[in-house]
Scaffold this active site. Structure first.
Site, PDB file in Angstrom:
ATOM      1  N   HIS A 124      17.025 -98.511   3.636  1.00  0.00           N
ATOM      2  CA  HIS A 124      16.743 -97.449   2.670  1.00  0.00           C
ATOM      3  C   HIS A 124      18.014 -96.680   2.307  1.00  0.00           C
ATOM      4  CE1 HIS A 124      13.629 -95.061   0.651  1.00  0.00           C
ATOM      5  NE2 HIS A 124      14.310 -93.974   0.976  1.00  0.00           N
ATOM      6  N   TYR A 145      20.391 -83.207  16.956  1.00  0.00           N
ATOM      7  CA  TYR A 145      19.808 -82.463  18.068  1.00  0.00           C
ATOM      8  C   TYR A 145      18.415 -82.956  18.457  1.00  0.00           C
ATOM      9  CZ  TYR A 145      23.509 -79.121  17.013  1.00  0.00           C
ATOM     10  OH  TYR A 145      24.715 -78.528  16.789  1.00  0.00           O
ATOM     11  N   ARG A 157       9.257 -95.609  -4.685  1.00  0.00           N
ATOM     12  CA  ARG A 157       9.634 -94.330  -4.117  1.00  0.00           C
ATOM     13  C   ARG A 157       8.474 -93.351  -3.970  1.00  0.00           C
ATOM     14  NH1 ARG A 157      14.565 -91.344  -6.939  1.00  0.00           N
ATOM     15  NH2 ARG A 157      15.388 -93.464  -6.632  1.00  0.00           N
TER      16      ARG A 157
END
Length: 863
Positions: free
Chosen positions: A86, A130, A39
Site C-alpha cells: 500500500h 511507541y 480506496r
C-alpha cells in the site's frame, strides 16, 4: 495542420492531436474509478477497503502476528504494509490500523493495540514508534483458510508479491462493523450491527433463499453501535434496512439522579456513535454560558477507566425532563446517523438493503466453502496417492531395498520402481525419501489407518461438492460457531417512538397570561407576575403600549394548551401557547401578524384553549358558540376545528358592517347570555341554537336597538353555580344571580342587566364568575388591577353596582377577565405589602375559562 518546418523536422507521426475535453473526461473517469474501487468503498464480501485488507493480510501472512503471538511495533507493521502492498503514505496506513483497534469506533475490533490508541475525546494516538499491535482473536476467523485457495489473488503494485483480492472471512464484517468512506461522486456510511443478530439473519437466508427483506427485520432489529446509547424511533431504521438509505436517530443514555444536597442532576453514561465527548461537553458548556440552555448549573466529566460518566447539575427550579429534551434538541446528545449502504459488488458500487448484504455475504462464504473443499479434496487425494505408494513399498520392502542399492543414481532407482510396481513419479520419489523408521510395524499400522481415514475424507468431500445443501449447511454451522464464540448482547437500546421532536417536551406546563392589544400585539407572561390588590386600588403598570394603543384581550392558559384564535372577520387560527412570544409584564409584545398569518386589516377577537384536538370523543361532544357585535350567534361542533391549518379557516360568515366579538367552548347544554352596550342582556338555553357547519352565517341571538352593539357573551354550564358579573367602562360593576335573568326566546331584546347612567358609562363587559375567581382588569392606559370577586357584593339586576377600579381622568376600562382566586393569606400579605405574587393553575380546558382550581406559591414581594 503541421507547418512545413515541423514536417521537415521529422515530427510527422509523432504528434497526436487530442481533444482536451475528451482527455479530461477520460482521465477523470479513470481517477474516480480508482478512488471508488481501490480506496474509498468496501467490498460487499469481506466488508473491507483495500487498506484494511492489506493491513490484516500483512499482519497474518507476512508478520505472523496472530492473537496468540507477541505484539510488534506499529512502525514495523506500517512499514511492511507500505513497502509491500500500500504505497499511499504512512499516516493513512497507521490511522486505518488505529481505527481497527478502537473499541468505540469498531463494534468488533480486529486489531489488539498496546499503548495509546486515542480516546473518545478525539485525542490522537501516540506515534507509531511507541505503540504495538497484533491481531484480535476474532480476526483469526477473518483470515481462516486463506492458504487453501479460497480467494483470488493478484500481484501487488510492483508485481513482486501476490496479495488477496478479498479475505475469506467467517465474520460478516460489513454488517457487524459498518463502513464509511467518501469516493468521487458517491459516498458510503454503513452502520454496525450485532453479530448474533446478523448470524441469525444469515442462517434464515440459508434456510430460505427466497426470504423477504421484511422478514429479516425479525432477526436484525436495528444497528448496534459500539458506544451503546439509544435508537430513538424505528421508522428511519426500518427504511434504512429495507432500502439501504435512511436516518437513524441516536440518543445518549441518561438517568435522573439526585446529588447529596438534594439537587437533581442528569447523568450521561453512553453517548451517540462517532460523537466526540470533549467537543460535546464544550458545546453544552458554551450554550450554558450564552444562556441558550436554561436550568443547568454546571457540567462535569467524571469518566474513568470504568466507563463514561458525565454529570449535568441542574438549578433548583429547573425541570429535569425539560432540560434533558432541550439538550437532545440543541446538542450532540441526540444525533442522526445517515445510512447509505453503498458497497462494491463485482467491482461496481451498488446501493444495498439488508437482504442484499446478507445474500452477498452468504454467497461469498458458500464460494469459500466450495473452494476450500476442492482444495482439501485435492490435497487428500495427493496424500492418499503417496500413502498407497508407501504401503506398496512396505509390502515389498526387500525388493525395494535391493533396487535402491543396485541403482547407480536415485533417478535410476525411481525408474526401476516405476517399471517394476507401476508406481507414479511422485510415489517413487516418496519411497526414495522414506526414512528407515517407516519400516517398523507401528509405522505400517499408521499408514493403513491414514489410508482408511483419507478414503473416508475423500468420499465425504466429494459428497459435499456434489450436494449444495451440504455446502450451505457447512456455511450455517460455521456461522453458528462464530456466534457461539464471539456473540454478545445488544448494546444499543431501541425505543419505538417518533423520531420527530415533540415541542411540548421542551416547555414546562406553566401558567401563562396571554395579552392582545388593540393594535394587535401579543405576548405570553407568567401569571405569577401579576399582583393582587383590594377593590378600589389604582392598579400596577401591566403593559407598555404606544400612546394610541391599549390592551384589549387578556386570557389565562397553560404552555401545552392548544389555542384557537377567532378574528373579527370570522377566521380561525391555531397556535400552541409556547409558540406565542414570551414577554415581561411591561413589554409590548409582538405583532400578531408575525405570529399567525392573518390579514393586515383583521384583528383577533376571541380565544379558546383545549388540551387536545385529537381526542375524537371530546371534539364530537363539545361546541364552539360564536357571537357578533350585531347580535348574530352561531354554534358549530368542535370537531370542525380539530384539523389545524397554517393559513387558518373560515369559522363564520360575517355580514357587511358586522364583526365577530366572542367565541366560547361549550358542552352543548349551557345557558347563554348576550349583553349589549346599552345595558340589556338576554338569556336562553344553548339547545335552542341548532348546530351548523363551519361555513355558515349563524342566526339572530339578540335584537338590538339602533346604534347599540353587543359587548360580550357568556356561556354558563349546568350546576356551575356561577354568577353574572357586569362592569361599566367607568369602573362600576356588580354580581347578580343568574336566576334573576328570566329565560326568553333567542332573538329577543332582553332585560336590563345594569342601570346605565352618566356616572357609570356604557356597559363594557359581562363575565361568569364565582367566589373562587379574581377579576383581572386592564384599562386603556395599560394599568392593571387584580381584585377578588368575593369583594364585589351581590346586587340586583337593575342596579348600577359599586366602584371596582379608580380610573384616572380620561381613562376607561379596556378589557376584563375572570381568573382563579389567590389564597387568602397570600392575598392579605400581598395587600399589606402591595406587592405579593401568586402562581395560579390555569383553567381546565374542558370547562373553558370559567372553571379553575387555585394553587398558591410563596414569593418575595416586588419593590
Amino acid at each position: 495542420m503541421l507547418t512545413e518546418e515541423e514536417k521537415n523536422a521529422g515530427l510527422v507521426g509523432r504528434i497526436i492531436p487530442i481533444n482536451i475535453e475528451e482527455q479530461m473526461k477520460t482521465a477523470y473517469i479513470d481517477y474516480s474509478m480508482s478512488v471508488i474501487v481501490s480506496r474509498a468503498l468496501p467490498d460487499v464480501r469481506d466488508g473491507l477497503k483495500p487498506v484494511h485488507r492489506r493491513i490484516l493480510y500483512d499482519m497474518s501472512a507476512e508478520l505472523n502476528l496472530y492473537s496468540d503471538r507477541p505484539t510488534r511495533k506499529s512502525a514495523r507493521i506500517v512499514g511492511d504494509v507500505l513497502g509491500k502492498f500500500h504505497p499511499h503514505g504512512d499516516v493513512s496506513v497507521y490511522d486505518a490500523m488505529v481505527r481497527l483497534a478502537q473499541d468505540w469506533s469498531m463494534r468488533y475490533p480486529l486489531v489488539d493495540g498496546q499503548g495509546n490508541f486515542g480516546s473518545m475525546d478525539g485525542d490522537s494516538p501516540a506515534a507509531m514508534r511507541y505503540t504495538e499491535a497484533r491481531m484480535k482473536k476474532i480476526t483469526d476467523e477473518v483470515m481462516a483458510d486463506i492458504d487453501k485457495e479460497t480467494v483470488d489473488w493478484t500481484l501487488n503494485f510492483d508485481d513482486t508479491i501476490p496479495e488477496p483480492t478479498v479475505l475469506p472471512t467467517k465474520i460478516p464484517l460489513l454488517l457487524v462493523n459498518g463502513a464509511s468512506g467518501i469516493a468521487v461522486g458517491m459516498a458510503t456510511n454503513m452502520a454496525p450491527h450485532n453479530l448474533g443478530e446478523v448470524v441469525d439473519a444469515c442462517c434464515a437466508y440459508v434456510d430460505n433463499p427466497d426470504i423477504e427483506c421484511e422478514e429479516l427485520l425479525k432477526y436484525v432489529k436495528a444497528p448496534d453501535f459500539p458506544t451503546g446509547g439509544i435508537i430513538y424511533g424505528y421508522e428511519g431504521v426500518r427504511e434504512a434496512l429495507l432500502t439501504g438509505r435512511g436516518r437513524v436517530v441516536m440518543r445518549a443514555r441518561t438517568e435522573i439522579e439526585h446529588t447529596a444536597s438534594g439537587r437533581e442532576c442528569i447523568v450521561i453514561t453512553e453517548i451517540p456513535y462517532m460523537v466526540n465527548k470533549a467537543e460535546m461537553i464544550k458545546k453544552i458548556a458554551d450554550m450554558i454560558n450564552e444562556k441558550k440552555i436554561e436550568g443547568i448549573s454546571y457540567i462535569n466529566d467524571e469518566s474513568d477507566r470504568n466507563g463514561l460518566r458525565i454529570i449535568v447539575i441542574l438549578k433548583h427550579d429547573a425541570v429535569a425532563s425539560v432540560v434533558l429534551n432541550t439538550l437532545y434538541k440543541n446538542t450532540p446528545l441526540q444525533t442522526v446517523f445517515p445510512v447509505n449502504n453503498i458497497a462494491l459488488v463485482n467491482g461496481r458500487p451498488q446501493l444495498l438493503n439488508l437482504r442484499d448484504l446478507v445474500k452477498h455475504f452468504v454467497n461469498h462464504r458458500h464460494d469459500v466453502v466450495v473452494r476450500r473443499t476442492r482444495f482439501e479434496l485435492r490435497k487428500a487425494e495427493e496424500r492418499l496417492h503417496i500413502v498407497l505408494g508407501l504401503l506398496i513399498a512396505q509390502d515389498n520392502i526387500d525388493e525395494i531395498v535391493h533396487i535402491i542399492r543396485s541403482s547407480q543414481t536415485p533417478d535410476a532407482a525411481k525408474q526401476t520402481m516405476i517399471q517394476r510396481f507401476g508406481l507414479s513419479d511422485i510415489q517413487a520419489s516418496a519411497i526414495i525419501e522414506m526414512r528407515l523408521r517407516a519400516l517398523t510395524g507401528l509405522e505400517h499400522g499408521k499408514l493403513v489407518a491414514e489410508r482408511d481415514e483419507l478414503e473416508k475424507q475423500i468420499a465425504h468431500l466429494k459428497e459435499v461438492l456434489a450436494n449444495v445443501g451440504m455446502q450451505l449447511e457447512i456455511v450455517k454451522q460455521e456461522l453458528l460457531e462464530v456466534k457461539e464464540k464471539y456473540g454478545d448482547e445488544r448494546r444499543t437500546e431501541i425505543v419505538y417512538a417518533s423520531e420527530e421532536f415533540n415541542p411540548e417536551d421542551f416547555y414546562a406546563d406553566d401558567d401563562m397570561v396571554i395579552t392582545i392589544s388593540h393594535m394587535g400585539y401579543i405576548k405570553r407572561t407568567p401569571l405569577a407576575e401579576y399582583r393582587t390588590q383590594n377593590r378600589g386600588g389604582v392598579g400596577a403598570k401591566g403593559s407598555a403600549t404606544r400612546d394610541e394603543d391599549f390592551i384589549e384581550h387578556i386570557y389565562t392558559a397553560t404552555m401545552h394548551n392548544t389555542m384557537l384564535f377567532f378574528t373579527e372577520k370570522g377566521r380561525c387560527y391555531w397556535l400552541k401557547v409556547y409558540e406565542i412570544p414570551e414577554g415581561t409584564r411591561s413589554s409590548k409584545g409582538r405583532a400578531i401578524q408575525n405570529v399567525i398569518q392573518i390579514e393586515p386589516d383583521d384583528k383577533v377577537r376571541a380565544y379558546i384553549h383545549v388540551k387536545r384536538l385529537d381526542d375524537a370523543d371530546y371534539v364530537n361532544s363539545h361546541y364552539i358558540v360564536m357571537c357578533t357585535k350585531e347580535g348574530v350567534i352561531k354554534k358549530t361542533l368542535l370537531e370542525a376545528y380539530s384539523r389545524p391549518r397554517q393559513n387558518g379557516v373560515n369559522a363564520i360568515v360575517i355580514r357587511e358592517g358586522d364583526q365577530l366579538l366572542e367565541a366560547k367552548l361549550t358542552s352543548g347544554s349551557a345557558e347563554i347570555m348576550i349583553a349589549a352596550r346599552g345595558g340589556k342582556a338576554i338569556r336562553f338555553n344553548e339547545t335552542t341554537v341548532r348546530p351548523i357547519g363551519r361555513v355558515g352565517a349563524g342566526v339572530r341571538g339578540i335584537s338590538l336597538e339602533e346604534g347599540d352593539k353587543v359587548v360580550g357573551m357568556i356561556c354558563i354550564e349546568p350546576d356551575s353555580k356561577q354568577d353574572v358579573l357586569v362592569l361599566s367602562e367607568n369602573g362600576y360593576g356588580k354580581r347578580t344571580d343568574l336566576e334573576e335573568y328570566r329565560i326568553t326566546n333567542r332573538g329577543g331584546k332582553g332585560v336590563k342587566t345594569i342601570n346605565i347612567t352618566e356616572k357609570t358609562g356604557d356597559l363594557i363587559s359581562i363575565q361568569a364568575v364565582t367566589d373562587d375567581n379574581d377579576l383581572m382588569i386592564i384599562n386603556r392606559s395599560g394599568l392593571t388591577i387584580r381584585t377578588a370577586v368575593s369583594q364585589i357584593r351581590m346586587a340586583g339586576r337593575a342596579t348600577q353596582g359599586v366602584r371596582i377600579i379608580n380610573l384616572r381622568e380620561g381613562d376607561a376600562i379596556a378589557s376584563v377577565m375572570a381568573v382563579p382566586h389567590a389564597d387568602e393569606e397570600e392575598t392579605s400579605a400581598a395587600t399589606d405589602e402591595t406587592a405579593g405574587q401568586t402562581a395560579v393553575e390555569a383553567p381546565d380546558a374542558e370547562n373553558g375559562a370559567q372553571d379553575a382550581t387555585t394553587e398558591t406559591t410563596e414569593t418575595t414581594p416586588e419593590k
